[in-house]
Design an enzyme around this catalytic site. Structure first.
Site, PDB file in Angstrom:
ATOM      1  N   TRP A 105       0.818  -1.220   0.000  1.00  0.00           N
ATOM      2  CA  TRP A 105       0.000   0.000   0.000  1.00  0.00           C
ATOM      3  C   TRP A 105       0.848   1.266   0.000  1.00  0.00           C
ATOM      4  O   TRP A 105       0.560   2.202  -0.736  1.00  0.00           O
ATOM      5  CB  TRP A 105      -0.983   0.012   1.168  1.00  0.00           C
ATOM      6  CG  TRP A 105      -1.985  -1.089   1.085  1.00  0.00           C
ATOM      7  CD1 TRP A 105      -2.147  -2.113   1.970  1.00  0.00           C
ATOM      8  CD2 TRP A 105      -2.978  -1.306   0.060  1.00  0.00           C
ATOM      9  NE1 TRP A 105      -3.156  -2.954   1.555  1.00  0.00           N
ATOM     10  CE2 TRP A 105      -3.676  -2.481   0.396  1.00  0.00           C
ATOM     11  CE3 TRP A 105      -3.316  -0.637  -1.110  1.00  0.00           C
ATOM     12  CZ2 TRP A 105      -4.716  -2.992  -0.389  1.00  0.00           C
ATOM     13  CZ3 TRP A 105      -4.353  -1.139  -1.895  1.00  0.00           C
ATOM     14  CH2 TRP A 105      -5.038  -2.302  -1.532  1.00  0.00           C
ATOM     15  N   ASP A 171      -1.571   6.275   6.641  1.00  0.00           N
ATOM     16  CA  ASP A 171      -2.669   5.464   6.106  1.00  0.00           C
ATOM     17  C   ASP A 171      -3.123   4.588   7.268  1.00  0.00           C
ATOM     18  O   ASP A 171      -2.445   3.655   7.672  1.00  0.00           O
ATOM     19  CB  ASP A 171      -2.159   4.599   4.946  1.00  0.00           C
ATOM     20  CG  ASP A 171      -3.228   3.629   4.427  1.00  0.00           C
ATOM     21  OD1 ASP A 171      -4.306   3.539   5.027  1.00  0.00           O
ATOM     22  OD2 ASP A 171      -2.961   2.964   3.406  1.00  0.00           O
ATOM     23  N   LYS A 184     -11.401  -0.849   7.708  1.00  0.00           N
ATOM     24  CA  LYS A 184     -12.160  -1.121   6.500  1.00  0.00           C
ATOM     25  C   LYS A 184     -13.615  -1.472   6.762  1.00  0.00           C
ATOM     26  O   LYS A 184     -14.386  -1.510   5.829  1.00  0.00           O
ATOM     27  CB  LYS A 184     -11.542  -2.263   5.693  1.00  0.00           C
ATOM     28  CG  LYS A 184     -10.270  -1.882   5.009  1.00  0.00           C
ATOM     29  CD  LYS A 184      -9.741  -3.096   4.265  1.00  0.00           C
ATOM     30  CE  LYS A 184      -8.341  -2.855   3.791  1.00  0.00           C
ATOM     31  NZ  LYS A 184      -8.290  -2.645   2.363  1.00  0.00           N
TER      32      LYS A 184
HETATM   33  C1  LIG Z   1      -7.322  -1.799   1.607  1.00  0.00           C
HETATM   34  C2  LIG Z   1      -6.297  -0.824   1.871  1.00  0.00           C
HETATM   35  C3  LIG Z   1      -6.124   0.309   1.058  1.00  0.00           C
HETATM   36  C4  LIG Z   1      -6.913   0.538  -0.218  1.00  0.00           C
HETATM   37  O1  LIG Z   1      -8.225   0.892   0.000  1.00  0.00           O
HETATM   38  P1  LIG Z   1      -9.245   1.047  -1.210  1.00  0.00           P
HETATM   39  O2  LIG Z   1     -10.395   1.734  -0.552  1.00  0.00           O
HETATM   40  O3  LIG Z   1      -9.585  -0.326  -1.702  1.00  0.00           O
HETATM   41  O4  LIG Z   1      -8.623   1.883  -2.276  1.00  0.00           O
HETATM   42  C5  LIG Z   1      -5.161   1.217   1.412  1.00  0.00           C
HETATM   43  N1  LIG Z   1      -4.399   1.033   2.499  1.00  0.00           N
HETATM   44  C6  LIG Z   1      -4.534  -0.037   3.307  1.00  0.00           C
HETATM   45  C7  LIG Z   1      -3.661  -0.174   4.507  1.00  0.00           C
HETATM   46  C8  LIG Z   1      -5.490  -0.999   3.029  1.00  0.00           C
HETATM   47  O5  LIG Z   1      -5.609  -2.065   3.823  1.00  0.00           O
END
Ligand SMILES: *Cc1c(COP(=O)(O)O)cnc(C)c1O
Length: 336
Positions: A105, A171, A184
């Site tokens: 990522w 992130d 998520k």
């Molecule tokens: C799943 C994930 C993403 C991407 O997210 P999307 O909404 O599918 O673009 C980015 N960073 C991390 C750490 C993730 O687990």
């Protein structure tokens, strides 16, 4: 409880949501608060939706103790869209940024940043987390970027890195340790939460699309154009559910899966890992599905087996998984 769901869902995302929330959504789906209309049929400028939007923001602020000098934004485009939004909004200050690349990522985020300016990459595809003292940070960077938990590679930052005087961008799609345990799955896909310090606003690049411009979105309170109203609506309910169940602290203590670590290791030993046995993995998934345990397949880029154990997964769900794993080990594992 009106839940009739019986599958055990170990998906990484989209993932299991609290059944209480799903039931609630079902109950008011055709007529939101006795209006005779579904929420998804209402204008995003209706008083009903604006109230949901406000409440969602308040709940995020309360649950994560977000200070008042930070804006909370709801954007579309997911995590990957935000990878672009970050440099577009924040890289202008000095024209460069630092990226700690620790996995899939953060590598994607850095690749996106390269389209808009210079970036230096601190750590390259490291499986083991390198000591902070060995990093060479760029003191002139607009920000230092890191991914708290690399969900594909399983690389987690042990602590928040020290960026010295450079703004830190994280992130937090999957915050495994310290903040909340609902990576998520704070709602359906379609909404991403951005928390940004006010003094960093106002620096977006000229080419930044308005829908990704943090300053613009903040000014419009995240209703600059049609948002994913359903996603925000369900997210708001999940946030209220977390609050009702004791907040973030309770979410952390509620998590038991650490106890299954050794069993996971056991399984990993013979079905997963770099020398994984793919046919045994397929067997594992197949046998699990017979027991209504779903979404155990690893990320498509790395394979293997992955069980995501978020808030909505109960202790008994985990126990069932462990029991199955132990049985599977007995039947298909290496004989002593
Ligand atoms: C799943 C994930 C993403 C991407 O997210 P999307 O909404 O599918 O673009 C980015 N960073 C991390 C750490 C993730 O687990």
């Amino acid at each position: 409880m009106g839940s009739s769901q019986s599958a055990l869902n170990f998906g990484a995302g989209p993932a299991k949501l609290p059944s209480e929330v799903l039931y609630d959504v079902q109950q008011e789906f055709l007529s939101y608060k006795n209006t005779g209309m579904s929420l998804i049929e209402m204008s995003h400028r209706s008083k009903e939706y604006m109230e949901i939007n406000d409440n969602a923001e308040k709940a995020v602020r309360e649950l994560l103790k977000v200070p008042s000098n930070y804006k909370i934004l709801f954007l579309q485009g997911g995590g990957c869209g935000t990878f672009a939004a970050i440099p577009l909004n924040l890289m202008n200050r000095t024209g460069s940024a630092d990226y700690a690349v620790t996995g899939t990522w953060s590598a994607k985020a850095a690749k996106e940043a390269a389209k808009y300016g210079k970036y230096s990459q601190n750590l390259r595809d490291r499986e083991v987390f390198p000591d902070e003292s060995t990093w060479t940070l760029n003191p002139n960077a607009s920000y230092l970027y890191y991914c708290d938990n690399e969900t594909v590679d399983g690389v987690e930052f042990p602590k928040i890195p020290n960026s010295h005087d450079v703004p830190l961008v994280a992130d937090m799609s999957s915050i495994r340790c310290y903040i909340w345990r609902c990576p998520k799955n704070i709602g359906p896909s379609g909404v991403v939460v951005v928390i940004v310090r006010e003094d960093l606003l106002g620096n977006a690049m000229k080419v930044c699309p308005s829908v990704l411009d943090f300053t613009h979105v903040a000014k419009e309170k995240s209703i600059h154009n049609t948002p994913s109203t359903f996603s925000v609506y369900v997210m708001e309910k999940v946030l209220q559910w977390i609050k009702k169940n004791g907040g973030v602290a309770a979410m952390q203590t509620q998590i038991v899966p650490l106890t299954i670590g050794s069993e996971v290791g056991l399984i990993y030993h013979f079905v997963g890992g770099k020398n994984g046995n793919e046919s045994l993995e397929a067997k594992f998934v197949e046998e699990a599905e017979k027991l209504k345990m779903y979404q155990l397949k690893g990320h498509r880029s790395v394979g293997g087996i992955r069980a995501s154990l978020y808030n909505a997964i109960t202790v008994s769900d985990v126990e069932l998984l462990v029991k199955f794993m132990v049985e599977f080990q007995k039947q298909y594992g290496p004989k002593p």
